[in-house]
Design a protein around this motif. Structure first.
Motif, PDB file in Angstrom:
ATOM      1  N   ARG A 184       0.864  -1.186   0.000  1.00  0.00           N
ATOM      2  CA  ARG A 184       0.000   0.000   0.000  1.00  0.00           C
ATOM      3  C   ARG A 184       0.893   1.225   0.000  1.00  0.00           C
ATOM      4  O   ARG A 184       1.626   1.483   0.951  1.00  0.00           O
ATOM      5  CB  ARG A 184      -0.897  -0.043   1.227  1.00  0.00           C
ATOM      6  N   LEU A 185       0.832   1.983  -1.086  1.00  0.00           N
ATOM      7  CA  LEU A 185       1.742   3.112  -1.247  1.00  0.00           C
ATOM      8  C   LEU A 185       1.255   4.343  -0.486  1.00  0.00           C
ATOM      9  O   LEU A 185       2.011   4.953   0.268  1.00  0.00           O
ATOM     10  CB  LEU A 185       1.905   3.443  -2.729  1.00  0.00           C
ATOM     11  N   PHE A 186      -0.008   4.709  -0.699  1.00  0.00           N
ATOM     12  CA  PHE A 186      -0.535   5.905  -0.043  1.00  0.00           C
ATOM     13  C   PHE A 186      -2.051   5.924  -0.184  1.00  0.00           C
ATOM     14  O   PHE A 186      -2.638   5.147  -0.965  1.00  0.00           O
ATOM     15  CB  PHE A 186       0.060   7.187  -0.644  1.00  0.00           C
ATOM     16  N   ASP A 187      -2.686   6.799   0.569  1.00  0.00           N
ATOM     17  CA  ASP A 187      -4.121   7.060   0.449  1.00  0.00           C
ATOM     18  C   ASP A 187      -4.326   8.482  -0.057  1.00  0.00           C
ATOM     19  O   ASP A 187      -3.529   9.384   0.235  1.00  0.00           O
ATOM     20  CB  ASP A 187      -4.831   6.913   1.803  1.00  0.00           C
ATOM     21  N   ILE A 188      -5.384   8.677  -0.811  1.00  0.00           N
ATOM     22  CA  ILE A 188      -5.810  10.023  -1.196  1.00  0.00           C
ATOM     23  C   ILE A 188      -7.097  10.311  -0.437  1.00  0.00           C
ATOM     24  O   ILE A 188      -8.074   9.541  -0.540  1.00  0.00           O
ATOM     25  CB  ILE A 188      -6.030  10.133  -2.714  1.00  0.00           C
ATOM     26  N   VAL A 189      -7.102  11.372   0.330  1.00  0.00           N
ATOM     27  CA  VAL A 189      -8.243  11.708   1.181  1.00  0.00           C
ATOM     28  C   VAL A 189      -8.681  13.143   0.901  1.00  0.00           C
ATOM     29  O   VAL A 189      -7.945  13.931   0.291  1.00  0.00           O
ATOM     30  CB  VAL A 189      -7.883  11.560   2.681  1.00  0.00           C
ATOM     31  N   SER A 190      -9.892  13.455   1.362  1.00  0.00           N
ATOM     32  CA  SER A 190     -10.388  14.829   1.292  1.00  0.00           C
ATOM     33  C   SER A 190     -10.537  15.363   2.704  1.00  0.00           C
ATOM     34  O   SER A 190     -11.332  14.835   3.492  1.00  0.00           O
ATOM     35  CB  SER A 190     -11.743  14.875   0.579  1.00  0.00           C
ATOM     36  N   ALA A 239      -5.459  15.460  -0.280  1.00  0.00           N
ATOM     37  CA  ALA A 239      -4.092  15.273   0.192  1.00  0.00           C
ATOM     38  C   ALA A 239      -3.705  13.807   0.043  1.00  0.00           C
ATOM     39  O   ALA A 239      -4.554  12.912   0.017  1.00  0.00           O
ATOM     40  CB  ALA A 239      -3.956  15.701   1.651  1.00  0.00           C
ATOM     41  N   ALA A 240      -2.408  13.563  -0.081  1.00  0.00           N
ATOM     42  CA  ALA A 240      -1.861  12.204  -0.094  1.00  0.00           C
ATOM     43  C   ALA A 240      -1.314  11.890   1.293  1.00  0.00           C
ATOM     44  O   ALA A 240      -0.574  12.705   1.862  1.00  0.00           O
ATOM     45  CB  ALA A 240      -0.760  12.078  -1.135  1.00  0.00           C
ATOM     46  N   VAL A 241      -1.679  10.730   1.818  1.00  0.00           N
ATOM     47  CA  VAL A 241      -1.190  10.307   3.132  1.00  0.00           C
ATOM     48  C   VAL A 241      -0.186   9.179   2.899  1.00  0.00           C
ATOM     49  O   VAL A 241      -0.554   8.073   2.490  1.00  0.00           O
ATOM     50  CB  VAL A 241      -2.334   9.842   4.033  1.00  0.00           C
ATOM     51  N   ILE A 268       6.463  -0.531  -6.189  1.00  0.00           N
ATOM     52  CA  ILE A 268       7.679   0.214  -5.851  1.00  0.00           C
ATOM     53  C   ILE A 268       7.750   0.418  -4.338  1.00  0.00           C
ATOM     54  O   ILE A 268       6.717   0.414  -3.655  1.00  0.00           O
ATOM     55  CB  ILE A 268       7.729   1.582  -6.572  1.00  0.00           C
ATOM     56  N   PRO A 269       8.942   0.586  -3.787  1.00  0.00           N
ATOM     57  CA  PRO A 269       9.042   0.887  -2.353  1.00  0.00           C
ATOM     58  C   PRO A 269       8.402   2.228  -2.036  1.00  0.00           C
ATOM     59  O   PRO A 269       8.509   3.186  -2.813  1.00  0.00           O
ATOM     60  CB  PRO A 269      10.559   0.929  -2.107  1.00  0.00           C
ATOM     61  N   VAL A 270       7.723   2.295  -0.902  1.00  0.00           N
ATOM     62  CA  VAL A 270       7.050   3.534  -0.514  1.00  0.00           C
ATOM     63  C   VAL A 270       8.040   4.687  -0.409  1.00  0.00           C
ATOM     64  O   VAL A 270       7.752   5.822  -0.811  1.00  0.00           O
ATOM     65  CB  VAL A 270       6.307   3.324   0.821  1.00  0.00           C
ATOM     66  N   ASN A 271       9.237   4.389   0.084  1.00  0.00           N
ATOM     67  CA  ASN A 271      10.228   5.458   0.273  1.00  0.00           C
ATOM     68  C   ASN A 271      10.790   5.995  -1.033  1.00  0.00           C
ATOM     69  O   ASN A 271      11.565   6.957  -1.032  1.00  0.00           O
ATOM     70  CB  ASN A 271      11.374   4.965   1.162  1.00  0.00           C
ATOM     71  N   ASN A 272      10.438   5.371  -2.157  1.00  0.00           N
ATOM     72  CA  ASN A 272      10.866   5.888  -3.457  1.00  0.00           C
ATOM     73  C   ASN A 272       9.903   6.924  -4.019  1.00  0.00           C
ATOM     74  O   ASN A 272      10.171   7.513  -5.062  1.00  0.00           O
ATOM     75  CB  ASN A 272      11.004   4.736  -4.473  1.00  0.00           C
ATOM     76  N   ILE A 273       8.787   7.128  -3.330  1.00  0.00           N
ATOM     77  CA  ILE A 273       7.800   8.101  -3.822  1.00  0.00           C
ATOM     78  C   ILE A 273       8.261   9.514  -3.467  1.00  0.00           C
ATOM     79  O   ILE A 273       8.493   9.830  -2.299  1.00  0.00           O
ATOM     80  CB  ILE A 273       6.414   7.837  -3.197  1.00  0.00           C
ATOM     81  N   SER A 274       8.390  10.346  -4.469  1.00  0.00           N
ATOM     82  CA  SER A 274       8.762  11.744  -4.239  1.00  0.00           C
ATOM     83  C   SER A 274       7.646  12.700  -4.639  1.00  0.00           C
ATOM     84  O   SER A 274       7.630  13.857  -4.217  1.00  0.00           O
ATOM     85  CB  SER A 274      10.028  12.093  -5.037  1.00  0.00           C
ATOM     86  N   ASP A 289       2.872  -2.419 -16.599  1.00  0.00           N
ATOM     87  CA  ASP A 289       4.076  -2.662 -15.801  1.00  0.00           C
ATOM     88  C   ASP A 289       4.126  -1.814 -14.541  1.00  0.00           C
ATOM     89  O   ASP A 289       5.107  -1.886 -13.803  1.00  0.00           O
ATOM     90  CB  ASP A 289       5.321  -2.403 -16.650  1.00  0.00           C
ATOM     91  N   GLY A 290       3.097  -1.003 -14.301  1.00  0.00           N
ATOM     92  CA  GLY A 290       3.070  -0.187 -13.094  1.00  0.00           C
ATOM     93  C   GLY A 290       3.318   1.273 -13.385  1.00  0.00           C
ATOM     94  O   GLY A 290       3.171   1.707 -14.517  1.00  0.00           O
ATOM     95  N   PRO A 291       3.685   2.038 -12.368  1.00  0.00           N
ATOM     96  CA  PRO A 291       4.000   1.622 -10.989  1.00  0.00           C
ATOM     97  C   PRO A 291       2.778   1.337 -10.111  1.00  0.00           C
ATOM     98  O   PRO A 291       2.904   0.780  -9.045  1.00  0.00           O
ATOM     99  CB  PRO A 291       4.778   2.811 -10.447  1.00  0.00           C
ATOM    100  N   ILE A 292       1.566   1.712 -10.586  1.00  0.00           N
ATOM    101  CA  ILE A 292       0.362   1.434  -9.805  1.00  0.00           C
ATOM    102  C   ILE A 292      -0.226   0.107 -10.271  1.00  0.00           C
ATOM    103  O   ILE A 292      -0.422  -0.107 -11.476  1.00  0.00           O
ATOM    104  CB  ILE A 292      -0.670   2.569  -9.965  1.00  0.00           C
ATOM    105  N   SER A 293      -0.491  -0.790  -9.319  1.00  0.00           N
ATOM    106  CA  SER A 293      -1.049  -2.090  -9.680  1.00  0.00           C
ATOM    107  C   SER A 293      -2.562  -2.135  -9.482  1.00  0.00           C
ATOM    108  O   SER A 293      -3.266  -2.791 -10.238  1.00  0.00           O
ATOM    109  CB  SER A 293      -0.384  -3.198  -8.866  1.00  0.00           C
ATOM    110  N   PHE A 294      -3.081  -1.457  -8.488  1.00  0.00           N
ATOM    111  CA  PHE A 294      -4.528  -1.316  -8.361  1.00  0.00           C
ATOM    112  C   PHE A 294      -4.846  -0.225  -7.348  1.00  0.00           C
ATOM    113  O   PHE A 294      -3.998   0.193  -6.557  1.00  0.00           O
ATOM    114  CB  PHE A 294      -5.212  -2.630  -7.978  1.00  0.00           C
TER     115      PHE A 294
END
Length: 637
Positions: free
Chosen positions: A370-376, A473-475, A448-454, A397-402
């Motif tokens: 689970r990479l992140f959540d998008i919330v309001s 916002a992205a959490v 992808i690793p979560v820590n690779n998200i910039s 091929d990604g980076p998002i799988s679902f």
């Protein structure tokens, strides 16, 4: 030399003429011997003929274990292609007559027949007169066949158990059942008496305790590897839910029961000859009902050859068998009987099994996370057309799988959010739409690793409702990163994710050393919500002279009247300040808003400033009625 006949006559005659007084104690014995010997001489030909006819007839018809005439003993045969009489009782052909005569004489006088004729393949071995017609070495031995257990630790309450669909009788196939407990004292013999009466009042239903260690151990004389199916019948008057989670365990293999007949509460566990594997579970993250008509693996239509072999359900409130979920029919009308329906709740699920050696049910060959959540933060609808990670265009091929939404009111499906298309017009069918509310979100998964998200990029609707993009916002790793507008035409927003040791706080100070008396603080126009985590984590005050605490500064309420109890108050002096701890880096702050007292002391707001990243930003009045002040923060390099 006298013949045998003459010798016998002489012996008989001497016995008859012998004076009684010489052996007064043996008269009765001698007389018995005389009669038995005469009977033996007369009956030997009759017995011999009967034996030869009986044994030859049985042997020629393929019998391998034949009882001799009159049931005296058994004969073991070996099949041959010859018509000659096989050896009988371990006696040679020449000694057959003597064998019968000796047996009759000794049996008739109470003698022991040991050593004369052996009811097995080897002559001369000791014979036990108590031996049954079946050799002890071939007698089937009772053994433990399988256990019936409850995965959910509930009561096991059954009326009958069957193996391979064979009705129970005195001849098996079940010889006994051992219960870990019997709280009604009815015993376990009712589980294999051939009666299927699931009504408790009929007295034919057993009942264990509940708990993880409860089980029924079924024993019988059949080989374990001959078991292909186990059938159980449960209570029909009550407590149907207890049947869910029942399974048999053979060795270390687990075979769940699935419903076959709701009226009889008949369940079947299939023992597969090929290895079966638990492929996946279907669950509801919203804890709602799971109501389906068909499940497919890798897009393969279901058939008798797989890829799904069975589906185990946590509950089934319609009484429909889960076999409808892999029967190849796609009929979502419940009235047609092809839809299953679980209860609602956090533990409800469908467990799907199949032969993975033939059909590989793999969602992804790489680890998903689970990479992140998008919330309001405004609790409004989340309506997007595309999500990107690190500005990488989406592909297979990604980076998002679902993407997993909490709700989807348009029925478009979350796959449109990572299909590479940026079409913000809802008519085009490429826009998703959640409900509104504090718990709505989009959970994004990838390889992808979560820590690779910039950076996270989102595209919103272009035909309507642009205001809904505000407050998104992205959490990431529990940290909150707000989205900022980059392109109004495409409704493109960007959230910058930073893992550097940035400052995550700012101070509110009074350059005039006045009291700091506020009712609310906001960042980037985001309204604070008590129910969800916002950009403000906490506020530290150098002093609190009224004891109201600082949580009222980010509770979403804007009430500047002192009597309402929602206003804080520090001391006055050069060192007084409010330190605002935030979930976002200070570099993403574009605006800080504060609300002051409205009933008094308005002049104290003058001279307030935000100390952000080593720089001071003065607050200016926006609305005098609410005493709203704002400080604009340029994007920091």
């Amino acid at each position: 030399m006298e013949s045998k006949r003459d010798a016998d006559d002489v012996w008989l005659q001497s016995v008859e003429n012998e004076p009684v007084q010489h052996k007064p104690n043996n008269t009765s014995t001698n007389r018995k011997r005389k009669y038995l010997l005469v009977a033996a001489l007369v009956m030997i030909p009759v017995f011999t003929a009967a034996m030869i006819l009986a044994t030859k007839n049985s042997w020629q018809h393929g019998s391998t274990n034949t009882t001799t005439p009159f049931g005296l003993f058994n004969a073991a045969f070996v099949e041959t292609a010859s018509d000659s009489i096989p050896p009988v009782l371990g006696c040679s052909d020449g000694g057959l007559l003597f064998c019968y005569a000796s047996l009759i004489i000794k049996h008739g006088t109470g003698g022991n027949v040991d050593g004369l004729c052996v009811p097995s393949a080897t002559a001369g071995e000791p014979h036990n007169e108590n031996t049954d017609s079946v050799s002890p070495s071939n007698t089937p031995k009772e053994q433990s066949l399988f256990d019936i257990v409850s995965k959910i630790g509930t009561f096991i309450s059954l009326t009958e158990i069957q193996i391979n669909g064979i009705p129970n009788s005195n001849e098996g196939p079940i010889s006994s059942v051992e219960a870990s407990s019997d709280i009604v004292g009815r015993g376990t013999a009712i589980l294999y008496n051939g009666r299927i009466d699931g009504n408790w009042a009929g007295g034919d239903v057993s009942h264990t305790n509940e708990g993880p260690n409860e089980k029924l151990t079924v024993r019988g004389t059949i080989p374990v590897d001959s078991i292909s199916q186990v059938i159980i019948y449960g209570r029909t008057d009550c407590c149907f839910q207890r049947m869910n989670g029942l399974a048999i365990i053979i060795g270390t293999q687990y075979y769940p029961f699935v419903l076959v007949d709701n009226q009889l509460q008949k369940y079947v566990a299939t023992v597969f000859t090929t290895p079966q594997f638990r492929l996946f579970d279907i669950v509801s993250t919203l804890n709602t009902f799971i109501s389906l008509t068909e499940i497919e693996v890798n897009g393969i239509p279901n058939s008798s050859n797989g890829p799904i072999s069975l589906v185990e359900t946590s509950s089934e409130i319609l009484g429909h068998s889960t076999s409808v979920l892999f029967n190849g029919k796609i009929d979502g009308n419940m009235n047609n009987g092809d839809v299953t329906h679980t209860n609602d709740g956090p533990k409800e699920k469908l467990t799907v099994y199949g032969p993975i050696s033939k059909y590989v049910a793999t969602v992804s060959t790489t680890q998903q996370s689970r990479l992140f959540d998008i919330v309001s933060t405004w609790n409004t609808f989340i309506s997007l057309t595309e999500i990107q990670v690190n500005s990488i265009s989406n592909s297979i091929d990604g980076p998002i799988s679902f993407v997993e939404p909490t709700s989807e009111i348009l029925g478009h499906g979350p796959g449109v959010l990572y299909n590479g298309k940026i079409d913000g017009n809802m008519i085009g069918g490429d826009v998703t739409h959640t409900n509104d509310g504090p718990n709505e979100k989009l959970s994004v998964y990838g390889t992808i690793p979560v820590n690779n998200i910039s950076q996270v990029v989102i595209y919103g609707r272009t035909d309507c409702c642009w205001e809904r993009m505000n407050g998104l916002a992205a959490v990431v790793n529990s940290q909150y990163y707000p989205f900022l507008l980059l392109d109004a035409q495409s409704q493109k927003y960007v959230s910058t994710v930073s893992y550097s040791p940035e400052l995550r706080y700012f101070d509110i100070v009074s350059v005039k050393s006045e009291f700091i008396s506020l009712t609310e603080i906001q960042i980037n126009g985001i309204q604070n919500q008590v129910a969800i985590s916002g950009p403000i984590l906490s506020v530290d005050a150098t002093s609190d002279i009224v004891g109201r605490g600082t949580a009222i500064l980010y509770n979403g309420k804007i009430d500047g009247n002192w009597a309402g109890g929602d206003v804080t108050h520090t001391n006055n002096g050069p060192n007084e300040k409010l330190t605002v701890n935030i979930a976002i880096p200070v570099s993403s702050i574009t605006e800080i808003v504060i609300y002051g007292r409205t009933d008094c002391c308005i002049e104290r707001m003058a001279g307030l400033a935000a100390h952000v990243g080593g720089r001071m930003y003065q607050f200016t009045l926006v609305d005098s009625n609410t005493q709203k002040y704002a400080a604009t923060i340029p994007l920091l390099e």
